[in-house]
Design a protein around this motif. Structure first.
Motif, PDB file in Angstrom:
ATOM      1  N   LEU A   9       0.823  -1.198   0.000  1.00 19.37           N
ATOM      2  CA  LEU A   9       0.000   0.000   0.000  1.00 19.37           C
ATOM      3  C   LEU A   9       0.862   1.255   0.000  1.00 19.37           C
ATOM      4  O   LEU A   9       2.066   1.200   0.278  1.00 19.37           O
ATOM      5  N   SER A  10       0.242   2.387  -0.296  1.00 18.58           N
ATOM      6  CA  SER A  10       0.986   3.640  -0.375  1.00 18.58           C
ATOM      7  C   SER A  10       1.635   4.028   0.950  1.00 18.58           C
ATOM      8  O   SER A  10       2.629   4.741   0.966  1.00 18.58           O
ATOM      9  N   ASP A  11       1.082   3.543   2.080  1.00 19.37           N
ATOM     10  CA  ASP A  11       1.682   3.853   3.377  1.00 19.37           C
ATOM     11  C   ASP A  11       2.765   2.842   3.769  1.00 19.37           C
ATOM     12  O   ASP A  11       3.302   2.889   4.858  1.00 19.37           O
ATOM     13  N   GLY A  12       3.081   1.890   2.864  1.00 17.94           N
ATOM     14  CA  GLY A  12       4.146   0.930   3.111  1.00 17.94           C
ATOM     15  C   GLY A  12       3.701  -0.403   3.690  1.00 17.94           C
ATOM     16  O   GLY A  12       4.488  -1.336   3.777  1.00 17.94           O
ATOM     17  N   ARG A  13       2.421  -0.498   4.106  1.00 17.86           N
ATOM     18  CA  ARG A  13       1.933  -1.772   4.650  1.00 17.86           C
ATOM     19  C   ARG A  13       1.877  -2.808   3.542  1.00 17.86           C
ATOM     20  O   ARG A  13       1.526  -2.503   2.412  1.00 17.86           O
ATOM     21  N   LYS A  14       2.243  -4.045   3.883  1.00 17.53           N
ATOM     22  CA  LYS A  14       2.226  -5.137   2.908  1.00 17.53           C
ATOM     23  C   LYS A  14       1.001  -6.011   3.124  1.00 17.53           C
ATOM     24  O   LYS A  14       0.631  -6.299   4.262  1.00 17.53           O
TER      25      LYS A  14
END
Length: 133
Positions: A9-14
């Motif tokens: 995701l754009s916030d870095g969560r996978k």
């Protein structure tokens, strides 16, 4: 299926790779406001690739039937609350009182049903050793 994450995701969560997949009525979705997205995604091609990769890598692939009432069943207690209009995004279970986000609850129910299908030995492809050439 060979990827360390299904999406980032754009916030870095996978997001982990999905374990089970709910079959969709693509022709029905093609007549909704999601038509362009559904047809662009090539759902049947995507499912075919997942099945192929499952066989290639000796993984289990299970499809949950599109008629499975994933958004009607409480994922906490199993009570079937009945159909709800699509504009209902949150609901409380009539039996145990758990408040559910519609999509999150449906995803949990698809996971549980997928596990049940695999345990019953009815998966599309079962884990088998793969011959490498």
């Amino acid at each position: 299926m060979g990827l360390s994450a299904f999406a980032v995701l754009s916030d870095g969560r996978k997001i982990d790779s999905p374990r089970f997949l709910r079959d969709l009525a693509v022709s029905g979705l093609g007549r909704t406001r999601l038509a362009k997205s559904v047809h662009d995604a090539g759902w049947s091609a995507f499912v075919g690739m997942l099945e192929y990769k499952a066989v290639k890598h000796g993984r289990t692939f299970a499809k949950v039937d599109r008629a499975f009432p994933s958004s009607q069943i409480c994922s906490a207690c199993g009570f079937r609350d009945g159909p709800k209009p699509l504009n209902i995004r949150q609901w409380a279970c009539g039996a145990c009182g758990t408040v559910h986000d519609r999509d999150h609850n449906a995803a949990r129910n698809v996971l549980f049903e997928g596990r049940r299908i695999v345990a019953a030995g009815r998966a599309e492809t079962l884990k088998t050793p793969v011959e490498r050439r």
